[in-house]
Scaffold this active site. Structure first.
Site, PDB file in Angstrom:
ATOM      1  N   THR A   1       0.823  -1.213   0.000  1.00 14.62           N
ATOM      2  CA  THR A   1       0.000   0.000   0.000  1.00 14.62           C
ATOM      3  C   THR A   1       0.856   1.261   0.000  1.00 14.62           C
ATOM      4  O   THR A   1       0.578   2.217  -0.734  1.00 14.62           O
ATOM      5  CB  THR A   1      -0.948  -0.001   1.213  1.00 14.62           C
ATOM      6  OG1 THR A   1      -1.842  -1.110   1.099  1.00 14.62           O
ATOM      7  CG2 THR A   1      -1.739   1.293   1.279  1.00 14.62           C
TER       8      THR A   1
ATOM      9  N   HIS B   1      -8.514  -7.058   2.508  1.00 17.34           N
ATOM     10  CA  HIS B   1      -7.264  -7.397   3.174  1.00 17.34           C
ATOM     11  C   HIS B   1      -7.611  -8.428   4.241  1.00 17.34           C
ATOM     12  O   HIS B   1      -8.638  -8.316   4.912  1.00 17.34           O
ATOM     13  CB  HIS B   1      -6.662  -6.128   3.809  1.00 17.34           C
ATOM     14  CG  HIS B   1      -5.256  -6.275   4.293  1.00 17.34           C
ATOM     15  ND1 HIS B   1      -4.902  -7.148   5.299  1.00 17.34           N
ATOM     16  CD2 HIS B   1      -4.111  -5.655   3.919  1.00 17.34           C
ATOM     17  CE1 HIS B   1      -3.604  -7.064   5.520  1.00 17.34           C
ATOM     18  NE2 HIS B   1      -3.102  -6.162   4.696  1.00 17.34           N
TER      19      HIS B   1
ATOM     20  N   HIS C   1      -2.218  -1.769  -5.263  1.00 13.88           N
ATOM     21  CA  HIS C   1      -1.365  -2.844  -5.793  1.00 13.88           C
ATOM     22  C   HIS C   1      -2.251  -4.048  -6.067  1.00 13.88           C
ATOM     23  O   HIS C   1      -3.440  -4.057  -5.728  1.00 13.88           O
ATOM     24  CB  HIS C   1      -0.246  -3.209  -4.806  1.00 13.88           C
ATOM     25  CG  HIS C   1      -0.732  -3.615  -3.443  1.00 13.88           C
ATOM     26  ND1 HIS C   1      -1.206  -4.873  -3.158  1.00 13.88           N
ATOM     27  CD2 HIS C   1      -0.838  -2.911  -2.288  1.00 13.88           C
ATOM     28  CE1 HIS C   1      -1.569  -4.946  -1.886  1.00 13.88           C
ATOM     29  NE2 HIS C   1      -1.364  -3.750  -1.337  1.00 13.88           N
TER      30      HIS C   1
END
Length: 655
Positions: free
Chosen positions: A329, A461, A513
């Site tokens: 990140t 995440h 990403h």
């Protein structure tokens, strides 16, 4: 005949002998387990397998030497006349339990780390040590932590039992080994540790063409401390260089687009010229956590993970060939805001002297915009608040305690308890972040000043948790987290459309990403492809742009659409103005620096070497080719110049 075992492990060192055997056996079992886990990505070869095991044992032995040199200080210095007294027994059992507990935890943690990154411990693990709350909470929410700790304790007690059965404790206490008897074994381990420290580097394990085998040949603990020492890499010391003047000139010429003018011979300061009337809409920038391009139906995914984002892409300027610069990140944040090729080692977001830089925020400041960074977690993590706050941004985040909320002297707003309906280790869920952003935007709108808001999401995440009932999927998987993230974004846009500022607001959506970066090769080229779009641009038709470009280019391109003329010190370029020969992408991890033009890729490594490859998009493979002199020089020029400009403060606003 001298018995080597007796020589290296006198009775006083019996417990060290037990630990050494346990450490080497468990290390080998971890390596073998990870090898079997990754066998499909390796392609089995008996010769390479033997090499992996052999090199791995070598590094395990080096790791053991470090442990013995440190742990052995107590065993060497403690006077023989006190062997077996209450203090000796207490220290012996406590330190042995602690040592075994730590290493059992480290060994089990390797499986989690491998699942996430397909690597041994590296600089990411080092960075995470600084943020124990987020890491422990993440583990707790991803796995049953009490059960995990219970297993670690049981395994530790098992090691105690083995040592006791071998009478290691009794032998430690009942002997008269003095300093002379102990100097040879202890000196041996100190010598071996010294040899490894001076002459053995972790990267020497990387003798294979397959990246998985390179990682498996390493020792996890050894890799951890090697990463700690190499968190920042000096470009001049580790990478190919050329005359700095030559590199700077190449970069200066490559950055000049139609109408631009260079203003300095010492850096990349230049004027960017665009024709037409300047427009100053509000700008909402949404940075999506770990959103790979292949999650979208637009790129072939048939699972309907992102129906709203796909529908939005059809109404936007949609960039279909944009690449992330890194795999974390903070690398994405660096690329987006500083618009610079990724320098080796840690991200500039976490480095010292990263204040008052010429970021995208400075260009926005020139145009009269307010600038705010939104994050659902504690912005102390990864120094996000420090970076954004010291570069002109206001902060909206969710600190974990009152002291954290007061630590940074900037215009900072925090979430209230009522504004958080759900949070995990990484902070408030996406819905709560968007709701907070809507509130703040409504306040900003009252000032009659254009605003730029950088919103960082976090749901996609691990542990992939979100409010149950928001979507049909159950939390706990990446697929469900992506669907929730898309749902939350749709709800945000539904609410935003009701606001008076909506019509005069441009929305930029970009991933930080990809979700996965692991692969067989030095850099897994296909794992850097991310989606990007600009929505609600005034007087601009929806279109697909297939030009090869980087994260660093998206906001400079937006400024071009808005007809802005400004001074710039960034490496990002207007994609719209790019000629075919100018299209390029920067892709890197913390050690390998890649530069791609078309399907030709140059990768610089930290041994002052380079390789040139042809990338096959169909099967995502790299084929080694002959070096392209011009492309190599351009690659060196960009990375060397980026490093030099940052090091010499030439990227500061005042220079």
């Amino acid at each position: 005949m001298i018995n080597i075992t007796t020589l290296l492990f006198p009775k006083r060192f019996s417990l060290l002998k037990s630990f050494s055997a346990l450490f080497l056996i468990v290390s080998s079992l971890v390596r073998l387990s990870l090898y079997i886990w990754s066998i499909k990505s390796i392609g089995f070869s008996i010769v390479d397998f033997i090499k992996v095991i052999g090199i791995g044992l070598f590094f395990d032995f080096g790791t053991l030497a470090y442990i013995m040199a440190i742990y052995g200080i107590y065993w060497f210095l403690f006077p023989s006349k006190f062997y077996g007294n209450w203090l000796d027994k207490l220290l012996t059992k406590f330190t042995y339990f602690l040592l075994v507990f730590i290493f059992v935890f480290a060994f089990l943690g390797e499986f989690t780390f491998w699942e996430e990154f397909a690597r041994r411990y590296n600089f990411i693990a080092v960075d995470y040590l600084l943020y124990t709350y987020e890491v422990i909470e993440n583990i707790n929410e991803s796995y049953p932590l009490p059960l995990l700790i219970g297993i670690i304790v049981l395994l530790t007690l098992g090691a105690f039992y083995i040592a006791k059965k071998q009478e290691a404790f009794i032998d430690c206490y009942n002997n008269y080994d003095g300093y002379i008897r102990k100097i040879i074994p202890y000196g041996f381990w100190v010598l071996v540790a010294g040899v490894f420290h001076l002459f053995v580097q972790n990267k020497q394990a990387e003798i294979f063409t397959n990246r998985y085998e390179n990682e498996l040949a390493k020792s996890g603990v050894y890799s951890f401390f090697a990463a700690y020492n190499a968190n920042e890499l000096d470009y001049d010391e580790f990478y190919i260089t050329q005359p700095k003047e030559k590199s700077l000139e190449i970069v200066q010429q490559s950055l000049l687009q139609k109408g631009d003018k260079l203003l300095s011979q010492n850096n990349i300061l230049r004027t960017i010229k665009n024709r037409g009337k300047e427009q100053k809409p509000n700008i909402v920038f949404i940075c999506m956590e770990s959103l790979s391009a292949n999650f979208m139906e637009a790129f072939g995914n048939q699972k309907l993970l992102t129906p709203f984002l796909d529908s939005l892409a059809q109404k936007s300027v949609f960039y279909t060939n944009l690449q992330a610069t890194g795999t974390r990140t903070i690398r994405g944040m660096e690329a987006i805001t500083l618009a610079i090729p990724p320098t080796p080692g840690r991200s500039i977001v976490k480095r010292p002297n990263n204040d008052h830089l010429f970021t995208i925020g400075e260009i926005l400041n020139q145009k009269g915009y307010s600038r705010t960074f939104f994050y659902g977690g504690d912005g102390h993590f990864d120094n996000m608040n420090g970076y954004f706050g010291n570069n002109g941004f206001d902060i909206v985040d969710n600190p974990k305690d009152a002291s954290s909320a007061k630590e940074f002297p900037t215009n900072r707003t925090t979430f209230t308890e009522e504004e958080i309906t759900f949070e995990n280790a990484w902070g408030a869920c996406d819905s709560d972040i968007y709701n907070k952003a809507l509130k703040q935007i409504n306040i900003q709108y009252q000032s009659k000043k254009p605003f730029f808001n950088f919103i960082m999401t976090n749901t996609n995440h691990r542990p992939y948790s979100f409010p149950e009932g928001s979507i049909k999927d159950k939390p706990g998987s990446r697929v469900s987290a992506i669907r929730y993230a898309d749902w939350a974004m749709k709800r945000f846009f539904t609410d935003a459309k009701k606001q008076p500022w909506y019509k005069n607001t441009v929305f930029v959506i970009l991933s930080d990403h990809c979700a996965y970066s692991a692969g067989r090769t030095e850099l897994e080229i296909g794992s850097y492809h991310i989606p990007a779009l600009i929505y609600n641009l005034p007087n601009t038709k929806a279109q697909k742009v297939n030009k090869l470009c980087s994260q660093i280019d998206l906001l400079p391109t937006l400024f071009g659409f808005l007809n802005w003329s400004y001074e710039s010190k960034i490496f990002g370029k207007d994609i719209t103005k790019m000629q075919p020969q100018e299209e390029r992408a920067f892709i890197a991890n913390h050690r390998k620096l890649g530069f791609r033009k078309g399907n030709e890729v140059v990768i610089l490594n930290e041994t002052k070497g380079s390789n040139t490859y042809h990338w096959n998009a169909d099967d995502n493979t790299l084929t080694l080719t002959e070096s392209n002199k011009n492309l190599l020089e351009e690659t060196i020029a960009n990375y060397q110049t980026a490093y030099e400009l940052f090091k010499n403060n030439e990227l500061k606003i005042k220079n």
